[in-house]
Design a protein around this motif. Structure first.
Motif, PDB file in Angstrom:
ATOM      1  N   GLU A  79       0.621  -1.183  -0.040  1.00 41.64           N
ATOM      2  CA  GLU A  79       0.158  -0.131  -0.011  1.00 41.64           C
ATOM      3  C   GLU A  79       0.962   1.367  -0.079  1.00 41.64           C
ATOM      4  O   GLU A  79       0.450   2.444  -0.640  1.00 41.64           O
ATOM      5  CB  GLU A  79      -0.903  -0.038   1.198  1.00 41.64           C
ATOM      6  CG  GLU A  79      -2.073  -0.937   1.209  1.00 41.64           C
ATOM      7  CD  GLU A  79      -3.124  -0.644   0.201  1.00 41.64           C
ATOM      8  OE1 GLU A  79      -3.346   0.470  -0.025  1.00 41.64           O
ATOM      9  OE2 GLU A  79      -3.660  -1.495  -0.384  1.00 41.64           O
ATOM     10  N   ASP A 168      -6.654  -6.258   7.284  1.00 44.16           N
ATOM     11  CA  ASP A 168      -6.313  -5.414   6.042  1.00 44.16           C
ATOM     12  C   ASP A 168      -6.905  -4.159   5.906  1.00 44.16           C
ATOM     13  O   ASP A 168      -6.318  -2.971   5.654  1.00 44.16           O
ATOM     14  CB  ASP A 168      -7.275  -6.286   4.613  1.00 44.16           C
ATOM     15  CG  ASP A 168      -6.442  -7.470   4.448  1.00 44.16           C
ATOM     16  OD1 ASP A 168      -5.556  -7.883   5.119  1.00 44.16           O
ATOM     17  OD2 ASP A 168      -7.104  -8.276   3.642  1.00 44.16           O
ATOM     18  N   LYS A 172      -4.567  -0.829   5.420  1.00 44.71           N
ATOM     19  CA  LYS A 172      -4.927   0.492   4.581  1.00 44.71           C
ATOM     20  C   LYS A 172      -4.918   1.954   5.096  1.00 44.71           C
ATOM     21  O   LYS A 172      -4.608   2.833   4.650  1.00 44.71           O
ATOM     22  CB  LYS A 172      -5.924   0.188   3.601  1.00 44.71           C
ATOM     23  CG  LYS A 172      -5.539  -0.932   2.928  1.00 44.71           C
ATOM     24  CD  LYS A 172      -6.915  -1.480   1.959  1.00 44.71           C
ATOM     25  CE  LYS A 172      -6.529  -2.733   0.971  1.00 44.71           C
ATOM     26  NZ  LYS A 172      -7.850  -2.924   0.320  1.00 44.71           N
TER      27      LYS A 172
END
Length: 191
Positions: A79, A168, A172
């Motif tokens: 990311e 997850d 992020k």
């Protein structure tokens, strides 16, 4: 009351409003507003901060006492790479970013009469250090965290998938926060 009488009556109020607006404009004249990731009238690739972000070498994410976090660390690194380089190749490294990641999981709700957890909250913490690539001098340090909750059920696979999705989501959020803070720091250094 005629229209001319109304305009005369509102005239001083309108003048005061215009004077106040002009005064506010003079006060704010010293402030500088500019785009973080770009420049006025330039193309996206010419953005000075974006060029600096693309020159950050991101080390593998270190995890604290948890081998299960290696997948989340790789997701966080991916990311950050995408956020800094926008899917392109990076420039020659001028900066190095090191991140240490850990997580805590706590029970939020418990089923009545069965004493089984009904939901969990997952909190991920990331400490990061941005340093000069050539001299290894520390330029910026910081911490970022994110929390995500998920429900616990009697289905084993659903529980694993729910926990993974929460990890997850938290990764992020941390990546976005770290990117914004580093971009702000680099923009401040340029300005």
């Amino acid at each position: 009351m005629s229209l001319s009488d109304q305009s005369n009556r509102n005239g001083p109020t309108r003048r005061h409003a215009l004077l106040a607006l002009a005064g506010a404009g003079l006060l704010l004249g010293g402030c500088q507003v500019r785009p973080l990731y770009g420049t006025w009238g330039a193309t996206y690739s010419d953005a000075p901060v974006q060029g600096e972000l693309a020159a950050i070498d991101i080390a593998l994410i270190d995890t604290v006492d948890d081998s299960d976090l290696e997948r989340v660390g790789q997701l966080l690194r991916n990311e950050l790479l995408f956020g800094f380089r926008r899917g392109g190749e990076g420039d020659a490294p001028r900066y190095r970013l090191r991140v240490i990641l850990d997580r805590k999981r706590s029970e939020v709700g418990v089923e009545r009469l069965s004493d089984v957890p009904a939901s969990y909250t997952l909190t991920m913490n990331a400490s990061f250090v941005l340093s000069d690539y050539a001299t290894d001098k520390t330029l910026l340090t910081g911490r970022s965290f994110a929390s995500a909750s998920y429900d616990f059920s009697s289905q084993r696979f659903a529980n694993l998938r729910a926990e993974r999705d929460a990890e997850d989501r938290a990764a992020k959020v941390i990546a976005g926060d770290v990117q914004t803070r580093i971009a702000g720091f680099l923009a401040e250094q340029q300005g």
